[in-house]
Design an enzyme around this catalytic site. Structure first.
Site, PDB file in Angstrom:
ATOM      1  N   TRP A 171       0.833  -1.204   0.000  1.00  0.00           N
ATOM      2  CA  TRP A 171       0.000   0.000   0.000  1.00  0.00           C
ATOM      3  C   TRP A 171       0.867   1.253   0.000  1.00  0.00           C
ATOM      4  CZ3 TRP A 171      -4.281  -1.411  -1.806  1.00  0.00           C
ATOM      5  CH2 TRP A 171      -4.905  -2.597  -1.390  1.00  0.00           C
ATOM      6  N   ASP A 223      -1.623   6.746   6.166  1.00  0.00           N
ATOM      7  CA  ASP A 223      -2.649   5.781   5.802  1.00  0.00           C
ATOM      8  C   ASP A 223      -2.872   4.929   7.056  1.00  0.00           C
ATOM      9  OD1 ASP A 223      -4.162   3.666   4.890  1.00  0.00           O
ATOM     10  OD2 ASP A 223      -2.874   3.197   3.168  1.00  0.00           O
ATOM     11  N   LYS A 271     -11.836  -2.081   7.310  1.00  0.00           N
ATOM     12  CA  LYS A 271     -10.992  -2.878   8.197  1.00  0.00           C
ATOM     13  C   LYS A 271     -11.493  -2.748   9.647  1.00  0.00           C
ATOM     14  CE  LYS A 271      -8.413  -3.318   4.474  1.00  0.00           C
ATOM     15  NZ  LYS A 271      -7.365  -2.489   3.936  1.00  0.00           N
TER      16      LYS A 271
HETATM   17  C1  PLP Z   1      -6.934  -2.118   2.574  1.00  0.00           C
HETATM   18  C2  PLP Z   1      -5.911  -1.052   2.549  1.00  0.00           C
HETATM   19  C3  PLP Z   1      -5.854  -0.110   1.501  1.00  0.00           C
HETATM   20  C4  PLP Z   1      -6.771  -0.151   0.315  1.00  0.00           C
HETATM   21  O1  PLP Z   1      -8.000   0.278   0.679  1.00  0.00           O
HETATM   22  P1  PLP Z   1      -9.199   0.492  -0.387  1.00  0.00           P
HETATM   23  O2  PLP Z   1     -10.221   1.120   0.488  1.00  0.00           O
HETATM   24  O3  PLP Z   1      -9.557  -0.875  -0.885  1.00  0.00           O
HETATM   25  O4  PLP Z   1      -8.699   1.373  -1.450  1.00  0.00           O
HETATM   26  C5  PLP Z   1      -4.901   0.879   1.571  1.00  0.00           C
HETATM   27  N1  PLP Z   1      -4.053   0.954   2.607  1.00  0.00           N
HETATM   28  C6  PLP Z   1      -4.070   0.057   3.621  1.00  0.00           C
HETATM   29  C7  PLP Z   1      -3.103   0.198   4.740  1.00  0.00           C
HETATM   30  C8  PLP Z   1      -5.002  -0.973   3.620  1.00  0.00           C
HETATM   31  O5  PLP Z   1      -5.032  -1.846   4.618  1.00  0.00           O
END
Ligand code: PLP
Length: 360
Positions: A100, A170, A194
Site C-alpha cells: 500500500w 494511511d 478494516k
Molecule cells: C486495505 C488497505 C488499503 C486499500 O483500501 P481500499 O479502500 O480498498 O482502497 C490501503 N491501505 C491500507 C493500509 C489498507 O489496509
C-alpha cells in the site's frame, strides 16, 4: 452459525452493531423507513451523520482545527487525492513499507517528485526501516507513511520527526485500534472496511490549513478537491449513507467499551495470545519480530507450503475463515481488528496447538 473471520478486510463487525442495525433495518426511529432509503438531505439523516462525526471527534480526540470528511473511492483514491491537493511545491517524502505504501508512492509520481527516504523491500517488508532524518526534505509538501502494514503485519512503533513538514498517514488497518495524537498529523485517511464499518466509506481527517483553494479554471476535478467536501459537509453529492450510519454504531460500541484506551488494552491482550504461541511453537513462526509487530495483522508460516495449505483448509472446516496469507507473503495471516473477540484468538491458538500435535 457465525464463524471467526480473520479477513484483512472487509472484516468482522461487532455482533452488537449488527444486531442493532438489524433491529433498525425496517424502520429507523419513527421515520417509517430504513436508513438506506432515507434522503441524505433529510433532517433524520443529517442527525445521523452529525452524530457520527461528533462520536469520531470524541473517540479520537480530534482537535477543532481538523475537518472530518466522509468520502468514497477507498484509501486507494486518497493515493491520488493527497498529491493533487497537497503537492503545492511539487515534492513529498515517502517511507516504502509495503504494497500500500508503494502504491501511494507511485501514484504521487504522477503529480510531482516522490522521494523514497527508506524502504524495507529487501526483506519482503518484514520490518520498519530505520529513518535517517538527514535524508528528509525540509522543503517537502508532506511526508507519507502507512502506519500499519496490513499485508506484512508491521507497524511504526514511533512516528518520524518531520518538523514543519506535515505528516500524512494511511491508517486503514489500525485506525480506532489505539489512541493516537491527531495533532501530530497533517492528514489521516482510512478505508472503513478494516476497523470502522462496511466498505464504501473512506474517512479523511485533514488539518484546516492544508485544505487548498483551487482557481476556478483548475484541472483538478471538483470531486477530488478536499475543499468541495469541506464546504459541503461531505454532502456535495450523495455520501455513502448506510456505511456512515454503521460507523456511527461502531463508534457507540467503542465508547461503551471504554474508548480507544480500552481498545488498545484489549488488542494488546489479543495479539499477545497469538504471538506468545507463535514464539513458543516448533511448527509455526511469526514473520515479524520485536517492536515492529502489528496488533491488527499477524502473518505466520510453517516454512512448508503444503503444510500451510493443509492448515488453511482444516482451519476453515473448523470455523476459522480467511486465514490464508496474502499471496506476496504466503503462509497464513490472522487479522484481529477491534471486532474480533479475545475468545476468537484463544480458539485459534487451541486449534493451532492441536494441529501441531497431529502433524509433527
Ligand atoms: C486495505 C488497505 C488499503 C486499500 O483500501 P481500499 O479502500 O480498498 O482502497 C490501503 N491501505 C491500507 C493500509 C489498507 O489496509
Amino acid at each position: 452459525m457465525r464463524v471467526y473471520n480473520f479477513s484483512a478486510g472487509p472484516a468482522m463487525l461487532p455482533e452488537e452493531v449488527l444486531k442493532k442495525a438489524a433491529a433498525e433495518m425496517l424502520e429507523y426511529g419513527s421515520s417509517g423507513q430504513s436508513v438506506m432509503e432515507m434522503s441524505h438531505r433529510s433532517k433524520e439523516y443529517q442527525a445521523i451523520i452529525d452524530a457520527c462525526e461528533a462520536s469520531l471527534r470524541e473517540v479520537m480526540n480530534i482537535p477543532d482545527n481538523y475537518k472530518v470528511l466522509f468520502l468514497q473511492g477507498g484509501a486507494s483514491m486518497q493515493f491520488a487525492m493527497i498529491p493533487m491537493n497537497l503537492m503545492v511545491k511539487g515534492k513529498a517524502d515517502f517511507v516504502v513499507t509495503g504494497q500500500w505504501a508503494t502504491k501511494a508512492y507511485k501514484e504521487a509520481q504522477r503529480f510531482g517528485t516522490a522521494n523514497a527516504v527508506a524502504s524495507s523491500k529487501d526483506k519482503t517488508f518484514s520490518y520498519i526501516p530505520e529513518l535517517d532524518e538527514s535524508k528528509f526534505d525540509k522543503d517537502a509538501d508532506y511526508f507519507h507513511i502507512c502506519l500499519n502494514n496490513t499485508i506484512y503485519g508491521t507497524k511504526f512503533s514511533k512516528l518520524p520527526e518531520t518538523g514543519n513538514v506535515p505528516l500524512i498517514a494511511d491508517m486503514s488497518s489500525c485506525i480506532l485500534s489505539e489512541p493516537i495524537d491527531v495533532s501530530k498529523f497533517g492528514l489521516i485517511y482510512a478505508g472503513a472496511q478494516k476497523n470502522m464499518g462496511p466498505a464504501g466509506l473512506t474517512v479523511v481527517i485533514i488539518r484546516e490549513d492544508l485544505v487548498r483553494e483551487f482557481p476556478e479554471d483548475s484541472k483538478v476535478p471538483t470531486m477530488l478537491q478536499y475543499k468541495t467536501h469541506v464546504d459541503n459537509g461531505s454532502m456535495f453529492n450523495t455520501p455513502p449513507t448506510y456505511a456512515i450510519y454503521i460507523l456511527g454504531l461502531v463508534l457507540e460500541w467503542i465508547k461503551g467499551k471504554g474508548g480507544l484506551a480500552a481498545m488498545k488494552e484489549l488488542n494488546e491482550k489479543k495479539a499477545k495470545v497469538i504471538y506468545d504461541f507463535l514464539d513458543a511453537s516448533k511448527m509455526f513462526s511469526a514473520t515479524v519480530q520485536g517492536e515492529d509487530r502489528s496488533l491488527m495483522n499477524i502473518p505466520f508460516v510453517t516454512g512448508n507450503d503444503e503444510l500451510d495449505a493443509k492448515f488453511v483448509a482444516e482451519a476453515k472446516k473448523n470455523g476459522f475463515v480467511n486465514i490464508k496469507g496474502h499471496r506476496s507473503v504466503g503462509g497464513m495471516r490472522a487479522s484481529i481488528y477491534n471486532a474480533m473477540p479475545i475468545e476468537g484468538c484463544e480458539a485459534l491458538v487451541s486449534f493451532m496447538k492441536k494441529f501441531e500435535e497431529e502433524n509433527s
